[in-house]
Design a protein around this motif. Structure first.
Motif, PDB file in Angstrom:
ATOM      1  N   TYR A 194       0.836  -1.197   0.000  1.00 19.11           N
ATOM      2  CA  TYR A 194       0.000   0.000   0.000  1.00 19.11           C
ATOM      3  C   TYR A 194       0.874   1.251   0.000  1.00 19.11           C
ATOM      4  N   ASN A 195       0.353   2.331  -0.581  1.00 17.21           N
ATOM      5  CA  ASN A 195       1.020   3.623  -0.438  1.00 17.21           C
ATOM      6  C   ASN A 195      -0.011   4.704  -0.128  1.00 17.21           C
ATOM      7  N   MET A 196       0.463   5.809   0.395  1.00 16.90           N
ATOM      8  CA  MET A 196      -0.411   6.932   0.721  1.00 16.90           C
ATOM      9  C   MET A 196      -0.628   7.775  -0.534  1.00 16.90           C
ATOM     10  N   PRO A 197      -1.875   8.096  -0.870  1.00 17.41           N
ATOM     11  CA  PRO A 197      -2.130   8.888  -2.079  1.00 17.41           C
ATOM     12  C   PRO A 197      -1.632  10.317  -1.971  1.00 17.41           C
ATOM     13  N   SER A 198      -1.458  10.797  -0.758  1.00 21.36           N
ATOM     14  CA  SER A 198      -0.950  12.163  -0.567  1.00 21.36           C
ATOM     15  C   SER A 198      -0.117  12.216   0.706  1.00 21.36           C
ATOM     16  N   GLU A 199       0.680  13.250   0.817  1.00 24.79           N
ATOM     17  CA  GLU A 199       1.549  13.395   1.982  1.00 24.79           C
ATOM     18  C   GLU A 199       0.758  13.732   3.233  1.00 24.79           C
ATOM     19  N   LYS A 200       1.295  13.307   4.365  1.00 24.02           N
ATOM     20  CA  LYS A 200       0.748  13.677   5.660  1.00 24.02           C
ATOM     21  C   LYS A 200       1.919  14.087   6.536  1.00 24.02           C
ATOM     22  N   ASN A 201       1.872  15.320   7.039  1.00 27.87           N
ATOM     23  CA  ASN A 201       2.977  15.879   7.812  1.00 27.87           C
ATOM     24  C   ASN A 201       4.282  15.842   7.014  1.00 27.87           C
ATOM     25  N   GLY A 202       4.165  16.077   5.709  1.00 29.79           N
ATOM     26  CA  GLY A 202       5.342  16.129   4.849  1.00 29.79           C
ATOM     27  C   GLY A 202       5.915  14.770   4.481  1.00 29.79           C
ATOM     28  N   LYS A 203       5.193  13.690   4.773  1.00 28.01           N
ATOM     29  CA  LYS A 203       5.712  12.347   4.490  1.00 28.01           C
ATOM     30  C   LYS A 203       4.665  11.535   3.739  1.00 28.01           C
ATOM     31  N   ARG A 204       5.132  10.598   2.943  1.00 24.96           N
ATOM     32  CA  ARG A 204       4.252   9.691   2.222  1.00 24.96           C
ATOM     33  C   ARG A 204       4.694   8.260   2.517  1.00 24.96           C
ATOM     34  N   GLY A 205       3.934   7.583   3.343  1.00 26.17           N
ATOM     35  CA  GLY A 205       4.340   6.275   3.836  1.00 26.17           C
ATOM     36  C   GLY A 205       4.082   5.138   2.869  1.00 26.17           C
ATOM     37  N   VAL A 206       4.715   4.011   3.174  1.00 25.07           N
ATOM     38  CA  VAL A 206       4.522   2.751   2.456  1.00 25.07           C
ATOM     39  C   VAL A 206       4.220   1.673   3.484  1.00 25.07           C
ATOM     40  N   LEU A 207       3.219   0.864   3.197  1.00 28.43           N
ATOM     41  CA  LEU A 207       2.794  -0.200   4.102  1.00 28.43           C
ATOM     42  C   LEU A 207       2.827  -1.525   3.357  1.00 28.43           C
ATOM     43  N   GLY A 208       3.497  -2.507   3.922  1.00 29.49           N
ATOM     44  CA  GLY A 208       3.545  -3.832   3.318  1.00 29.49           C
ATOM     45  C   GLY A 208       3.007  -4.881   4.278  1.00 29.49           C
ATOM     46  N   ILE A 209       2.172  -5.780   3.768  1.00 26.47           N
ATOM     47  CA  ILE A 209       1.637  -6.886   4.567  1.00 26.47           C
ATOM     48  C   ILE A 209       2.006  -8.186   3.851  1.00 26.47           C
ATOM     49  N   ILE A 266       3.602  -7.203   9.156  1.00 25.51           N
ATOM     50  CA  ILE A 266       3.107  -5.897   8.722  1.00 25.51           C
ATOM     51  C   ILE A 266       4.248  -4.911   8.910  1.00 25.51           C
ATOM     52  N   ARG A 267       4.650  -4.222   7.850  1.00 24.41           N
ATOM     53  CA  ARG A 267       5.765  -3.286   7.919  1.00 24.41           C
ATOM     54  C   ARG A 267       5.328  -1.929   7.387  1.00 24.41           C
ATOM     55  N   GLU A 268       5.642  -0.868   8.123  1.00 20.32           N
ATOM     56  CA  GLU A 268       5.327   0.488   7.661  1.00 20.32           C
ATOM     57  C   GLU A 268       6.573   1.359   7.757  1.00 20.32           C
ATOM     58  N   THR A 269       6.843   2.110   6.691  1.00 21.25           N
ATOM     59  CA  THR A 269       7.970   3.028   6.647  1.00 21.25           C
ATOM     60  C   THR A 269       7.466   4.436   6.363  1.00 21.25           C
ATOM     61  N   ARG A 270       7.881   5.385   7.179  1.00 20.13           N
ATOM     62  CA  ARG A 270       7.523   6.805   7.027  1.00 20.13           C
ATOM     63  C   ARG A 270       6.009   7.009   7.023  1.00 20.13           C
ATOM     64  N   GLY A 271       5.301   6.134   7.679  1.00 21.26           N
ATOM     65  CA  GLY A 271       3.850   6.193   7.661  1.00 21.26           C
ATOM     66  C   GLY A 271       3.252   6.884   8.872  1.00 21.26           C
ATOM     67  N   HIS A 272       1.923   6.911   8.916  1.00 18.27           N
ATOM     68  CA  HIS A 272       1.205   7.653   9.942  1.00 18.27           C
ATOM     69  C   HIS A 272       0.465   6.749  10.924  1.00 18.27           C
ATOM     70  N   LEU A 273       0.477   5.428  10.714  1.00 16.58           N
ATOM     71  CA  LEU A 273      -0.274   4.545  11.592  1.00 16.58           C
ATOM     72  C   LEU A 273       0.387   4.468  12.967  1.00 16.58           C
ATOM     73  N   THR A 274      -0.432   4.503  14.005  1.00 18.53           N
ATOM     74  CA  THR A 274       0.085   4.393  15.366  1.00 18.53           C
ATOM     75  C   THR A 274       0.311   2.933  15.719  1.00 18.53           C
ATOM     76  N   LYS A 275       0.959   2.714  16.847  1.00 20.58           N
ATOM     77  CA  LYS A 275       1.160   1.359  17.352  1.00 20.58           C
ATOM     78  C   LYS A 275      -0.183   0.650  17.494  1.00 20.58           C
ATOM     79  N   GLU A 276      -1.169   1.331  18.060  1.00 20.99           N
ATOM     80  CA  GLU A 276      -2.485   0.735  18.282  1.00 20.99           C
ATOM     81  C   GLU A 276      -3.166   0.387  16.955  1.00 20.99           C
ATOM     82  N   GLU A 277      -3.000   1.238  15.951  1.00 23.43           N
ATOM     83  CA  GLU A 277      -3.612   0.977  14.639  1.00 23.43           C
ATOM     84  C   GLU A 277      -2.951  -0.206  13.945  1.00 23.43           C
ATOM     85  N   LEU A 278      -1.634  -0.335  14.080  1.00 23.82           N
ATOM     86  CA  LEU A 278      -0.946  -1.493  13.499  1.00 23.82           C
ATOM     87  C   LEU A 278      -1.381  -2.788  14.179  1.00 23.82           C
TER      88      LEU A 278
END
Length: 290
Positions: A194-209, A266-278
């Protein structure tokens, strides 16, 4: 189904070199207008040197690419020929002059894979009828769009490293400029990227499952090792390992299903998900794969 090839871990690694300028490189002196005026000029000179060096390195690399074009073309041809289901292919360029150059990696690989571009297509054509390696989500990760779902032959990191060394040894002994080794693998792994369609707080994260088979003697997830920052937690009756690496802007949740012997990561880099959300995302997968 769309059958394509994915480059795997033997691709060449890019090295980034930086040229800096700071107090350690300055001459100690009393403040003066002359010194103040000189600093921008010195920094501009260093910038010019860096740009000149970069341009020279780029020109040299382009020249070497032209010099070894025939070898590179043969390598790409071997990697682009039709793959059989379950095939993993390695190509080794057995040329000392090429290996000593910066033209590229002497060993590369590709694998047969099935790709789906939407989650619904992945579920309808693969996951819905697959009980051997279930990887389903009740809800898609908030703030992310699926980029691609991939099903491909599986090798562990240790197996891939061992085979890579074997291919290099065989390639050197073959006497051939281009050495090709083809393997057939029955095991598969699933990746949802997965990727973020737009930046959040200046970052665009990548999520892999990922869902991958565990080794016969594995007691932990071999591809996501436990480190000092890791925590053992429980989600839906399943022990999971949560690993945050703040300096790398990386976090993961990993676990092994003891009944199916399937690893989930589940791996997230430069993303916005919190520990609880992961952990909640892990809970979805654990529930669906029970």
């Amino acid at each position: 189904m769309h059958y394509k090839k994915m480059l795997i871990a033997m691709a060449s690694t890019a090295l980034l070199f930086g040229l800096g300028y700071g107090p350690a490189g300055e001459v100690s002196a009393e403040n003066s207008s002359a010194q103040t005026a000189a600093k921008p000029a010195i920094k501009a000179e260093f910038t010019t040197i860096a740009q000149t060096s970069e341009a020279s390195a780029k020109a040299k690399a382009e020249q070497e690419m032209k010099k070894f074009k025939n070898l590179i073309d043969l390598q790409q041809k071997a990697l682009s020929e039709k793959f059989k289901p379950g095939e993993i292919r390695y190509v080794y360029i057995n040329d000392k002059e090429y290996q000593a150059s910066s033209a590229g990696s002497s060993i590369s690989g590709a694998t047969y894979s099935i790709r789906y571009n939407t989650y619904n297509e992945y579920v309808e054509k693969y996951a819905a009828g697959n009980t051997a390696m279930p990887l389903r989500l009740q809800q898609q990760p908030e703030g992310y769009n699926l980029w691609v779902a991939v099903i491909a032959p599986y090798l562990s990191q240790k197996e891939a490293a061992k085979i890579s060394n074997q291919v290099i040894a065989e390639g050197k002994a073959s006497g051939k400029k281009i050495y090709v080794k083809k393997l057939q693998e029955k095991r598969t792994w699933v990746q949802l990227i997965y990727n973020m369609p737009s930046e959040k707080n200046g970052k665009r994260g990548v999520l892999g499952i990922v869902a991958e088979p565990a080794g016969p003697n594995d007691k932990t997830v071999e591809s996501e090792p436990v480190v000092a920052q890791s925590e053992k937690l429980e989600v839906g009756g399943q022990e999971v390992i949560y690993t945050p690496l703040d300096k790398m802007e990386y976090k993961s949740v990993a676990w092994m299903n003891p009944q199916t012997r399937i690893n989930y990561i589940i791996r997230e880099t430069r993303g916005h998900l919190t520990k609880e959300e992961l952990l909640a995302l892990a809970g979805q997968i654990i529930e669906a794969s029970a």
